[in-house]
Design a protein around this motif. Structure first.
Motif, PDB file in Angstrom:
ATOM      1  N   ASP A   1       0.845  -1.196   0.000  1.00 26.68           N
ATOM      2  CA  ASP A   1       0.000   0.000   0.000  1.00 26.68           C
ATOM      3  C   ASP A   1       0.881   1.247   0.000  1.00 26.68           C
ATOM      4  OD1 ASP A   1      -2.712   1.024   0.115  1.00 26.68           O
ATOM      5  OD2 ASP A   1      -2.120   1.845   2.052  1.00 26.68           O
TER       6      ASP A   1
ATOM      7  N   PHE B   1      -4.889  10.731  -6.328  1.00 24.49           N
ATOM      8  CA  PHE B   1      -4.678   9.572  -5.450  1.00 24.49           C
ATOM      9  C   PHE B   1      -4.618  10.013  -3.989  1.00 24.49           C
ATOM     10  CE2 PHE B   1      -2.162   6.364  -3.229  1.00 24.49           C
ATOM     11  CZ  PHE B   1      -2.760   5.196  -3.663  1.00 24.49           C
TER      12      PHE B   1
ATOM     13  N   SER C   1      -7.943  10.690  -2.522  1.00 21.22           N
ATOM     14  CA  SER C   1      -8.850   9.518  -2.547  1.00 21.22           C
ATOM     15  C   SER C   1      -9.827   9.557  -3.715  1.00 21.22           C
ATOM     16  CB  SER C   1      -9.629   9.410  -1.224  1.00 21.22           C
ATOM     17  OG  SER C   1      -8.731   9.281  -0.137  1.00 21.22           O
TER      18      SER C   1
ATOM     19  N   TYR D   1      -9.915   7.956  -6.637  1.00 20.34           N
ATOM     20  CA  TYR D   1      -9.158   6.873  -7.257  1.00 20.34           C
ATOM     21  C   TYR D   1      -9.499   6.675  -8.735  1.00 20.34           C
ATOM     22  CZ  TYR D   1      -8.041   6.084  -2.408  1.00 20.34           C
ATOM     23  OH  TYR D   1      -7.622   6.265  -1.116  1.00 20.34           O
TER      24      TYR D   1
ATOM     25  N   ARG E   1      -9.704   1.635  -4.132  1.00 21.32           N
ATOM     26  CA  ARG E   1      -8.331   2.099  -3.890  1.00 21.32           C
ATOM     27  C   ARG E   1      -7.329   1.020  -4.270  1.00 21.32           C
ATOM     28  NH1 ARG E   1      -4.947   5.348  -0.458  1.00 21.32           N
ATOM     29  NH2 ARG E   1      -3.045   4.174   0.027  1.00 21.32           N
ATOM     30  N   GLU E   2      -7.684  -0.257  -4.012  1.00 24.16           N
ATOM     31  CA  GLU E   2      -6.748  -1.351  -4.282  1.00 24.16           C
ATOM     32  C   GLU E   2      -6.271  -1.349  -5.731  1.00 24.16           C
ATOM     33  OE1 GLU E   2      -9.580  -2.894  -1.046  1.00 24.16           O
ATOM     34  OE2 GLU E   2      -9.635  -1.551  -2.773  1.00 24.16           O
TER      35      GLU E   2
ATOM     36  N   ASN F   1      -4.046   1.724  -6.416  1.00 27.87           N
ATOM     37  CA  ASN F   1      -2.747   1.519  -5.780  1.00 27.87           C
ATOM     38  C   ASN F   1      -1.811   0.717  -6.683  1.00 27.87           C
ATOM     39  OD1 ASN F   1      -1.396   1.665  -2.848  1.00 27.87           O
ATOM     40  ND2 ASN F   1      -0.899  -0.318  -3.749  1.00 27.87           N
TER      41      ASN F   1
END
Length: 613
Positions: free
Chosen positions: A193, A227, A230, A232, A329-330, A333
């Motif tokens: 992360d 990013f 947030s 995304y 978000r994953e 990321n």
């Protein structure tokens, strides 16, 4: 279908320029409240009203990256909404926006003149082609005037008015397709992360790396800012075209075709991800980019962009298939982390200090050892291990005492089952000839633990997936079908065993059902080793999958025929072990015939191997 020849694009662009400017000035003169009152209702048909209201805000401040981002989001949302309208008429929806805008069906709803105007802006390579120019990274932030964004915002509202008239006249309701949802996000968990420090370092790298065109730096900075905030979906929408730009720079350099770096003309072939990730160039010469990027990076790009069972992020975002408000978000990321590794790898500057930084080094390590997760090879590995876990549950299933099984006529001793298990043991012994020496081995068909360990070790062997030849893909299709059927059989056995045991204990089984239940329990003794044998067989074939390319056409067809016979067996097993059929005697007979086929094939392969050594 309306063709490109039916529209004079150059003249249309000239004549629409002043109109676009007037619309833009009109929107600039409105307050947010006035805009909402006059226009919000007409965006409801897109299922993205808030998005269009946000684009109005962007126009007030004329931030260049914001205008480009707004246009990319607008075009993807508009494509999705137009596809929903197309389906309302009862037709299969075309995949591409340009096909939607050229369709006669939508012209019936909105009018041909309106569709032609849209084609000038976003529907044809002969027009402004704003969608493709932006999504493929051909435009820098300052190259797209805000007036075009304003005009498309205005046109979208006009489409909403025309659609409402059509819906009222035809007494129908527009239904929106559900969004694609990313499932099994843990499969996308590759990089650590990213924290604030990692993103700050990325901002430094953007200004230093030769992977970034200087004119595109604002897009990179806007993506990293999104990013941190947030946002995304915004981050990934901004970053994907820039990854394409950077890779295009590498592609044109390594393949010595610099003329294709900024090509976006209607008369020339676009240099996009599809061309850059291909094995060969359009002139059939070998693409040199894979050698420069190296296999792990290529597999990452194929996984996230191309493989059908992967997230296919760019396709799904650009075609409006994803709910932007719920973008995980994953996923963002992973894309940002991968981009950071490319920034480090490709630079004229000395990046050693960055590569060894405590937050960057783990990213570089993850990138360097990445293995495909969404190619059919790893998907088959996953299926095999999941099936084995299912079979592993069988010994824990509740059953009646063994002596009750032995009291059923025809089950005493069960010599046929013993013969089958002996044959399975022989085949397993032969298969060990093809298993790498560092893997554990056991020809004990009853030992669940050893079989599972063997399968895990075989599945840990790295198999090249990049540019798999057609014979390899054809074999993989059959192997995956076999695995799916085996898992289905296992799940059916588990469900039937649990149900019948409960009924047995409650004494609700009729005499024939009791007899059939006990036959099922007897059959499980040989069925479990058979399924495990098939899993081992498939995995051994998988480990040696690239050898199929060395077979001559006759041997290949014979091999394919054999695998299809195993598939047929597993399909029959699914039928025979279903709660509706419960044909356990037939299962025994069918298994015996199939094991004989497998033994013959194994004997033949062993003989050929001995002859060649």
């Amino acid at each position: 279908m309306c063709t490109d020849r039916s529209v004079d694009y150059i003249e249309s662009i000239r004549s629409l320029g002043p109109v676009c400017e007037s619309v833009y000035l009109h929107f600039k003169s409105l307050t947010k409240e006035q805009f909402v009152i006059q226009y919000a209702l007409w965006f409801h048909w897109t299922n993205c009203t808030e998005l269009f209201l946000e684009i109005f805000d962007v126009l007030q401040y004329t931030q260049t990256t914001g205008v480009a981002l707004g246009l990319m989001k607008l075009t993807s949302c508009l494509e999705r909404a137009l596809g929903d309208v197309y389906l309302l008429i009862g037709k299969d929806c075309p995949f591409l926006l340009r096909d939607l805008l050229a369709s006669e069906q939508l012209a019936v709803v909105f009018g041909q003149a309106v569709m032609n105007v849209l084609r000038v802006f976003i529907g044809s390579p002969y027009g402004l082609n704003l969608r493709n120019v932006l999504w493929h990274g051909f435009a820098s932030p300052k190259e797209i005037p805000a007036k075009y964004c304003a005009m498309l915002l205005f046109l979208t509202a006009g489409l909403g008015q025309l659609l409402q008239t059509y819906l009222l006249q035809n007494k129908c309701i527009l239904v929106h397709r559900p969004y694609v949802i990313f499932v099994s996000l843990e499969e996308l968990d590759i990089f650590p992360d990213l924290n604030h420090e990692a993103v700050s370092i990325a901002e430094e790298l953007v200004n230093l790396s030769s992977f970034v065109l200087k004119t595109m730096i604002p897009f990179w900075m806007a993506a990293l800012t999104a990013f941190k905030q947030s946002r995304y979906a915004d981050c990934v929408i901004l970053l994907l075209p820039q990854l394409e730009v950077g890779l295009r720079l590498l592609f044109t350099t390594t393949n010595k075709c610099p003329n294709r770096l900024l090509t976006a003309e209607s008369s020339a072939l676009y240099t996009t991800f599809d061309e850059m990730l291909a094995k060969h160039l359009d002139n059939e010469e070998l693409n040199q980019l894979p050698a420069v990027l190296e296999e792990p990076a290529m597999e990452f790009l194929w996984d996230f962009l191309n493989h059908q069972e992967g997230p296919r992020i760019r396709d799904r975002l650009s075609h409006g298939e994803i709910n932007l408000e719920a973008f995980p978000r994953e996923v963002a990321n992973q894309i940002v982390a991968f981009a950071i590794t490319l920034l480090c790898r490709f630079s004229d500057e000395d990046m050693f200090a960055f590569k060894e930084h405590m937050v960057i080094k783990p990213l570089m390590n993850c990138a360097s050892c990445y293995c495909s997760r969404f190619h059919p090879v790893p998907r088959l590995k996953k299926q095999v291990l999941e099936c084995m876990k299912s079979i592993h549950l069988w010994p824990e299933l509740p059953t009646v005492p063994e002596e009750r099984v032995q009291t059923i006529k025809g089950l005493e001793g069960n010599t046929e089952a013993s013969t089958l298990i002996f044959m399975i043991s022989e085949i397993l012994s032969q298969l060990h000839q093809y298993i790498p020496q560092n893997c554990c081995s056991s020809d004990d068909p009853i030992n669940n633990v050893l079989t599972e360990r063997l399968l895990i070790e075989l599945c840990d062997i790295r198999i090249s997936t990049l540019y798999s030849p057609r014979p390899v893909l054809e074999i993989l299709v059959v192997l995956r079908k076999i695995s799916t059927r085996c898992h289905q059989v296992s799940e059916q056995v588990i469900a039937s065993t649990e149900l019948r045991y409960k009924q047995w204990m409650n004494k609700t089984l009729r005499s024939r059902q009791r007899h059939n239940y006990l036959r099922m329990l007897s059959s499980i003794k040989f069925l479990s080793p058979v399924l495990r044998l098939i899993l081992v067989l498939m995995t051994v074939e998988l480990v040696n999958i690239h050898l199929v390319c060395k077979k001559n056409p006759s041997d290949y067809q014979q091999y394919l025929k054999f695998l299809k016979s195993v598939l047929q067996y597993t399909e029959n097993l699914v039928t025979y072990t279903s709660p509706e059929k419960n044909k356990w005697d037939e299962t025994l007979e069918l298994t015996n015939k199939t094991l004989i086929k497998i033994k013959r094939m194994s004997d033949r392969k062993l003989m050929l191997m001995q002859l060649t050594t």
